[in-house]
Every structure is written in C-alpha cells, then in structure tokens.
Design a protein around this motif. Structure first.
Motif, PDB file in Angstrom:
ATOM      1  N   ALA A  72      17.283  12.066 -37.189  1.00 33.51           N
ATOM      2  CA  ALA A  72      16.904  10.657 -37.009  1.00 33.51           C
ATOM      3  C   ALA A  72      16.308  10.433 -35.617  1.00 33.51           C
ATOM      4  O   ALA A  72      15.315   9.703 -35.465  1.00 33.51           O
ATOM      5  N   GLN A  73      16.900  11.043 -34.594  1.00 31.15           N
ATOM      6  CA  GLN A  73      16.355  10.930 -33.247  1.00 31.15           C
ATOM      7  C   GLN A  73      14.973  11.585 -33.155  1.00 31.15           C
ATOM      8  O   GLN A  73      14.073  11.083 -32.481  1.00 31.15           O
ATOM      9  N   SER A  74      14.816  12.699 -33.856  1.00 32.45           N
ATOM     10  CA  SER A  74      13.525  13.379 -33.876  1.00 32.45           C
ATOM     11  C   SER A  74      12.460  12.499 -34.533  1.00 32.45           C
ATOM     12  O   SER A  74      11.325  12.429 -34.060  1.00 32.45           O
ATOM     13  N   ARG A  75      12.827  11.836 -35.618  1.00 32.53           N
ATOM     14  CA  ARG A  75      11.888  10.923 -36.278  1.00 32.53           C
ATOM     15  C   ARG A  75      11.441   9.819 -35.319  1.00 32.53           C
ATOM     16  O   ARG A  75      10.267   9.444 -35.299  1.00 32.53           O
ATOM     17  N   GLN A  76      12.369   9.311 -34.523  1.00 32.81           N
ATOM     18  CA  GLN A  76      12.025   8.263 -33.556  1.00 32.81           C
ATOM     19  C   GLN A  76      11.084   8.789 -32.472  1.00 32.81           C
ATOM     20  O   GLN A  76      10.136   8.108 -32.077  1.00 32.81           O
ATOM     21  N   ARG A  77      11.349  10.004 -31.999  1.00 33.13           N
ATOM     22  CA  ARG A  77      10.477  10.593 -30.970  1.00 33.13           C
ATOM     23  C   ARG A  77       9.058  10.785 -31.515  1.00 33.13           C
ATOM     24  O   ARG A  77       8.076  10.478 -30.847  1.00 33.13           O
ATOM     25  N   LEU A  78       8.960  11.296 -32.732  1.00 31.47           N
ATOM     26  CA  LEU A  78       7.643  11.537 -33.311  1.00 31.47           C
ATOM     27  C   LEU A  78       6.942  10.233 -33.692  1.00 31.47           C
ATOM     28  O   LEU A  78       5.716  10.160 -33.664  1.00 31.47           O
TER      29      LEU A  78
ATOM     30  N   GLY B 297       2.899   8.302 -33.046  1.00 24.50           N
ATOM     31  CA  GLY B 297       2.046   7.813 -34.119  1.00 24.50           C
ATOM     32  C   GLY B 297       2.312   8.406 -35.485  1.00 24.50           C
ATOM     33  O   GLY B 297       1.595   8.112 -36.434  1.00 24.50           O
ATOM     34  N   PHE B 298       3.324   9.241 -35.616  1.00 18.41           N
ATOM     35  CA  PHE B 298       3.673   9.794 -36.926  1.00 18.41           C
ATOM     36  C   PHE B 298       4.405   8.734 -37.740  1.00 18.41           C
ATOM     37  O   PHE B 298       5.120   7.906 -37.188  1.00 18.41           O
ATOM     38  N   ASN B 299       4.238   8.789 -39.051  1.00 21.70           N
ATOM     39  CA  ASN B 299       4.984   7.918 -39.956  1.00 21.70           C
ATOM     40  C   ASN B 299       6.321   8.595 -40.232  1.00 21.70           C
ATOM     41  O   ASN B 299       6.356   9.644 -40.886  1.00 21.70           O
ATOM     42  N   PRO B 300       7.451   8.053 -39.757  1.00 18.24           N
ATOM     43  CA  PRO B 300       8.742   8.732 -39.895  1.00 18.24           C
ATOM     44  C   PRO B 300       9.136   9.032 -41.335  1.00 18.24           C
ATOM     45  O   PRO B 300       9.805  10.040 -41.593  1.00 18.24           O
ATOM     46  N   SER B 301       8.732   8.202 -42.270  1.00 15.71           N
ATOM     47  CA  SER B 301       9.128   8.438 -43.663  1.00 15.71           C
ATOM     48  C   SER B 301       8.398   9.622 -44.279  1.00 15.71           C
ATOM     49  O   SER B 301       8.840  10.155 -45.301  1.00 15.71           O
ATOM     50  N   LEU B 302       7.289  10.077 -43.679  1.00 15.35           N
ATOM     51  CA  LEU B 302       6.530  11.201 -44.222  1.00 15.35           C
ATOM     52  C   LEU B 302       6.943  12.545 -43.622  1.00 15.35           C
ATOM     53  O   LEU B 302       6.495  13.584 -44.099  1.00 15.35           O
ATOM     54  N   LEU B 303       7.780  12.526 -42.601  1.00 11.93           N
ATOM     55  CA  LEU B 303       8.241  13.772 -41.983  1.00 11.93           C
ATOM     56  C   LEU B 303       9.258  14.456 -42.895  1.00 11.93           C
ATOM     57  O   LEU B 303      10.170  13.816 -43.402  1.00 11.93           O
ATOM     58  N   GLU B 304       9.083  15.754 -43.103  1.00 13.24           N
ATOM     59  CA  GLU B 304       9.992  16.526 -43.949  1.00 13.24           C
ATOM     60  C   GLU B 304      10.686  17.589 -43.099  1.00 13.24           C
ATOM     61  O   GLU B 304      10.030  18.423 -42.488  1.00 13.24           O
ATOM     62  N   TYR B 305      12.007  17.543 -43.095  1.00 10.30           N
ATOM     63  CA  TYR B 305      12.808  18.501 -42.335  1.00 10.30           C
ATOM     64  C   TYR B 305      13.543  19.414 -43.313  1.00 10.30           C
ATOM     65  O   TYR B 305      14.072  18.949 -44.318  1.00 10.30           O
ATOM     66  N   GLU B 306      13.605  20.682 -42.981  1.00 11.04           N
ATOM     67  CA  GLU B 306      14.361  21.644 -43.781  1.00 11.04           C
ATOM     68  C   GLU B 306      15.161  22.526 -42.824  1.00 11.04           C
ATOM     69  O   GLU B 306      14.586  23.286 -42.050  1.00 11.04           O
ATOM     70  N   VAL B 307      16.479  22.381 -42.862  1.00 10.17           N
ATOM     71  CA  VAL B 307      17.361  23.132 -41.975  1.00 10.17           C
ATOM     72  C   VAL B 307      18.124  24.143 -42.815  1.00 10.17           C
ATOM     73  O   VAL B 307      18.675  23.806 -43.870  1.00 10.17           O
TER      74      VAL B 307
ATOM     75  N   LEU C 274      14.524  26.078 -38.823  1.00  6.14           N
ATOM     76  CA  LEU C 274      14.061  24.706 -38.994  1.00  6.14           C
ATOM     77  C   LEU C 274      12.591  24.734 -39.380  1.00  6.14           C
ATOM     78  O   LEU C 274      11.794  25.468 -38.788  1.00  6.14           O
ATOM     79  N   ARG C 275      12.268  23.947 -40.394  1.00  2.83           N
ATOM     80  CA  ARG C 275      10.876  23.755 -40.814  1.00  2.83           C
ATOM     81  C   ARG C 275      10.611  22.265 -40.817  1.00  2.83           C
ATOM     82  O   ARG C 275      11.372  21.484 -41.377  1.00  2.83           O
ATOM     83  N   LEU C 276       9.514  21.863 -40.187  1.00  3.86           N
ATOM     84  CA  LEU C 276       9.119  20.466 -40.092  1.00  3.86           C
ATOM     85  C   LEU C 276       7.687  20.352 -40.609  1.00  3.86           C
ATOM     86  O   LEU C 276       6.802  21.086 -40.157  1.00  3.86           O
ATOM     87  N   ALA C 277       7.462  19.465 -41.585  1.00  8.16           N
ATOM     88  CA  ALA C 277       6.131  19.334 -42.192  1.00  8.16           C
ATOM     89  C   ALA C 277       5.707  17.876 -42.217  1.00  8.16           C
ATOM     90  O   ALA C 277       6.533  16.964 -42.259  1.00  8.16           O
ATOM     91  N   TYR C 278       4.379  17.691 -42.203  1.00 11.62           N
ATOM     92  CA  TYR C 278       3.793  16.358 -42.221  1.00 11.62           C
ATOM     93  C   TYR C 278       2.456  16.442 -42.956  1.00 11.62           C
ATOM     94  O   TYR C 278       1.698  17.395 -42.767  1.00 11.62           O
TER      95      TYR C 278
END
Length: 141
Positions: free
Chosen positions: A59-65, A69-79, A102-106
């Motif tokens: 959640a903190q990462s979504r806020q930073r991104l 200008g990233f759309n937080p709802s479109l960020l995909e995290y895979e831990v 960790l994999r992060l996709a947009y």
C-alpha cells in the motif's frame, strides 16, 4: 490530389518523428521507476527486521508510485519465496538465506499508440512493463 496525399503522409511521419521519442522516453522512465521500487521494497522486505513484503508495504508502494503519476489500481504485485513459502506473511517471515521474490507490473496505457502512424502495432492491452527482483532474506528469529 497527389499533392494532398503526399502532404498527409508527410504530416503523419513528421508527427511521429516529433513525438515518438518523447513517449519512448516516458516508457523508459516508467520502467526504471518500477524497477527502482522493486529494489527498494526488496531491500526493506528482506532486511533483518522484516523478512517479508506484506500488504501494508505494498500500500505504501502504491502511494509512492502514485506520486509519480501511476494509477495505483493498475499496479500488480506478486510476492513469493524460493522455498515455496508465502513471501508476504508477516506471521511467518522468511528465514535467513531464503530468497524473497517480487514482481511489479503496470500496463502500457496506450502509450505507444502513436506508432500506428508509421504502421507499427502498439503492445496489446494485456501487455505490461515492470520490474522484478530477488533478494536473500536476512531475518533471524
């Protein structure tokens, strides 16, 4: 008629030559920001204090991104973890020596649609840019 067709083709190529490098630069910057975020999260998550990447960290990462200008709802995290355990479980942190992945996709968000002007198909709607990484956990219970 021929001159009009030449003008339209020239205008399309001219627009592509002017704006395509800008969009490609934005794409490179986005990918670099995603990889930087992955590196940061792995550095914190695999530290001796945590040994996991949980929902609060995501959640903190979504806020930073979102600040970039990233759309937080479109960020995909895979831990995940190299030993098959759940890498996001705060109740069971990964022991020292186990890998935290960790994999992060947009999505591209139609960023390269201008390439259609010269006949290049842009990436599909399902295509993603992103970052990934692995770090060995340093957590000692």
């Amino acid at each position: 008629m021929k001159q009009l067709l030449v003008f339209i083709l020239f205008a399309a190529i001219f627009c592509w030559l002017m704006f395509s490098p800008i969009y490609k630069h934005v794409l490179v910057i986005r990918q670099a920001l995603l990889q930087q975020e992955v590196n940061y999260m792995l550095e914190i998550g695999a530290s001796g204090q945590y040994g996991y990447i949980d929902g609060d960290m995501i959640a903190q990462s979504r806020q930073r991104l979102a600040a970039y200008g990233f759309n937080p709802s479109l960020l995909e995290y895979e831990v995940s973890a190299t030993n098959g355990a759940e890498g996001g479980n705060a109740a069971a942190p990964l022991p020292r020596g186990e890998g935290l992945l960790l994999r992060l996709a947009y999505p591209y968000e139609r960023l390269l649609d201008i390439d259609r002007l010269i006949g290049i198909d842009p990436p599909s709607a399902e295509a993603r840019i992103g970052g990934r990484g692995i770090r060995m956990s340093e957590y000692v219970p």
